[in-house]
Design a protein around this motif. Structure first.
Motif, short mmCIF file in Angstrom:
data_model
loop_
_atom_site.label_atom_id
_atom_site.label_comp_id
_atom_site.label_asym_id
_atom_site.label_seq_id
_atom_site.Cartn_x
_atom_site.Cartn_y
_atom_site.Cartn_z
N TYR A 1 -9.14 5.51 3.58
CA TYR A 1 -8.81 4.23 2.55
C TYR A 1 -9.06 2.99 3.22
CZ TYR A 1 -6.84 8.34 -0.05
OH TYR A 1 -6.79 9.47 -0.63
N SER B 1 -0.27 2.50 -10.06
CA SER B 1 -0.40 0.92 -9.76
C SER B 1 -0.81 0.29 -11.11
CB SER B 1 -1.38 0.50 -8.88
OG SER B 1 -1.45 1.24 -7.82
N MET C 1 -8.26 7.97 -8.58
CA MET C 1 -6.93 8.16 -7.82
C MET C 1 -5.89 8.14 -8.63
SD MET C 1 -7.97 5.52 -4.72
CE MET C 1 -9.43 5.93 -3.52
N LYS D 1 -3.16 7.24 -7.66
CA LYS D 1 -2.34 5.85 -7.25
C LYS D 1 -2.73 4.74 -8.11
CE LYS D 1 -3.76 5.99 -2.81
NZ LYS D 1 -3.90 5.61 -1.46
N MET D 2 -4.19 4.58 -8.58
CA MET D 2 -4.62 3.74 -9.28
C MET D 2 -3.97 3.56 -10.57
SD MET D 2 -8.78 3.26 -10.66
CE MET D 2 -8.53 4.95 -11.62
N TYR E 1 0.85 -1.23 0.13
CA TYR E 1 -0.04 0.06 -0.11
C TYR E 1 0.91 1.16 -0.10
CZ TYR E 1 -3.08 3.74 1.37
OH TYR E 1 -3.85 4.97 1.23
N THR F 1 -11.10 1.82 -0.08
CA THR F 1 -11.73 3.01 0.69
C THR F 1 -12.67 2.52 1.59
OG1 THR F 1 -13.45 3.10 -1.08
CG2 THR F 1 -11.57 4.37 -1.36
N ILE G 1 -3.77 -5.83 -8.94
CA ILE G 1 -4.18 -4.81 -7.91
C ILE G 1 -5.30 -5.59 -7.25
CG2 ILE G 1 -5.48 -2.66 -7.79
CD1 ILE G 1 -3.82 -1.63 -10.19
N ILE H 1 -5.68 -1.22 -3.03
CA ILE H 1 -6.01 -0.04 -3.13
C ILE H 1 -7.66 -0.17 -2.58
CG2 ILE H 1 -6.94 2.02 -4.49
CD1 ILE H 1 -4.93 1.07 -7.01
N MET I 1 -8.56 -4.41 -5.49
CA MET I 1 -9.37 -3.06 -5.18
C MET I 1 -10.52 -3.00 -4.61
SD MET I 1 -10.12 -0.09 -8.10
CE MET I 1 -8.74 0.66 -8.16
N GLY J 1 0.60 5.65 -0.42
CA GLY J 1 -0.11 6.94 -0.27
C GLY J 1 -0.41 7.42 0.97
#
Length: 407
Positions: A242, A328, A322, A324-325, A234, A310, A335, A308, A337, A236
């Protein structure tokens, strides 16, 4: 064309976020356009802020003309931040004639998180005979009461609602970073054919996974590799939104399955998360400090898969965007998610496994499934993300798509 982009929080690679105005502007300049960014002198998002004495101080950064408006500082959401917004928008509106005479724009873009800047932006565009584009990053004022808990009757929320409706009604084009916001925007006054979905993306020439990473990070990754651990990464901000407590709970449940979580970054929640891990005996997690933006590719190259997530929020019905998405995906890593949202570039490209927000059992199953894959299968899944970025989500492509709105 002469482009005037108004974004209170605009930054640069040296100053820090927001990066999008800088990257778009740099691409437009390559295409022969002239770009002026009007921004506030203080932003909570930047690492460093410009030191100016007067509003309308000009500075050139990589061929982009920045015009700084003197605004007050603040350290949290509240009266001081609201006053900063007022100072920024008032200064622009009060000097609209001066701005038109000085920069003579063909296109005016209002692009801040909050919609109050739509008022001066529209007036400048009208005075200049320019095309007016409103860009939506976050859904304000929805964010204030659906995520922030404010009352719809709060005067600040009401003011934002008037500004949002004004932006949708007066814009020639509305650019949204969120793919599923069109219906809501139409309900608030936008003409359906004015909607454009243009997400964030990746700057390819800044993507270098071969750079040196800090010793602390290098040592940690070498140890985990020597132990044969499957590393879930992870990176960020460590914030409540998150779903990171849930991630730690899942990590504990996988402690006997050779899975190790590495969390890189900082945030309000970091100390609490470290304490939570200690109190709950979660030993298969390593917390590492944040790294500079340019080092991120080299750090996440050490992950076997990336998380990733939330917490549940009605705001995600509009989609997500995002940074970061996309990082990644560019890293070509599978990933996990965990976000309840209609669709994402991850789901569309097939480069990961999607679960509902904070669904611990589903997150655990997703990690196990990726762990059980061969190295080649994980590589193939990850490459689906990189291929999608290279074909659709580079800033070169994004700026070209945005450029069509100038016509």
């Amino acid at each position: 064309m002469k482009i005037l982009l108004i974004n209170h929080y605009a930054g640069s690679p040296e100053m820090g976020m927001e990066f999008r105005p800088y990257y778009l502007s740099r691409e437009w300049i390559k295409q022969g356009h002239e770009v002026t960014i009007i921004a506030g002198s203080f932003s909570h998002l930047r690492k460093t802020n410009p030191d100016i004495n007067n509003s309308f101080t000009e500075q050139e950064i990589d061929g982009i003309r920045y015009v700084w408006i003197k605004t007050g500082e603040y350290d949290s959401n509240g009266v001081a931040r609201a006053l900063s917004m007022y100072q920024f928008c008032r200064a622009i509106g009060k000097n609209k004639k001066k701005i038109v005479e000085r920069y003579n724009p063909d296109v005016v873009i209002s692009s801040s998180t909050y919609p109050l800047d739509s008022y001066p932006a529209y007036r400048i565009a009208k005075l200049a005979g320019a095309k007016y584009i409103h860009e939506v990053h976050d859904m304000w004022p929805l964010t204030l009461y659906e995520a922030g808990g404010m009352s719809k009757k709060n005067p600040f929320v009401i003011a934002m609602q008037f500004a949002e409706d004004h932006a949708y009604k007066k814009s020639d084009i509305v650019v949204s970073l969120l793919p599923h916001a069109k219906e809501y925007m139409v309900e608030h006054g936008m003409k359906a054919d004015h909607f454009r979905y243009i997400p964030n993306g990746v700057v390819i020439n800044e993507w270098d996974a071969t750079r040196e990473i800090p010793d602390e990070h290098s040592t940690a990754f070498k140890k985990l590799k020597a132990e044969g651990k499957f590393v879930i990464g992870y990176f960020g901000s460590h914030e409540l939104s998150y779903g990171l407590h849930n991630l730690l709970d899942v990590t504990k449940q996988l402690s006997n399955e050779n899975v190790h979580l590495v969390m890189v970054g900082k945030g309000k929640l970091k100390d609490e998360l470290i304490s939570y891990a200690e109190q709950n005996g979660i030993n298969n997690v390593t917390f590492l400090p944040p790294v500079e933006k340019g080092i991120i590719p080299a750090v996440i190259d050490n992950f076997d898969a990336i998380f990733i997530g939330t917490i549940e929020s009605p705001l995600y019905r509009f989609g997500i965007c995002m940074n970061k998405m996309f990082d990644s995906m560019m890293a070509a890593k599978p990933i996990v998610m965990a976000i309840t949202t209609p669709s994402t570039p991850v789901s569309e490209s097939g480069c990961g496994i999607i679960t509902k927000s904070c669904d611990n059992d589903a997150i655990k199953a997703a990690i196990r499934k990726i762990q059980s894959m061969s190295d080649e299968e994980r590589k193939q899944m990850g490459m689906l993300g990189r291929d999608a970025v290279l074909s659709k989500y580079t800033y070169e492509n994004i700026a070209s798509e945005f450029e069509k709105a100038f016509e």
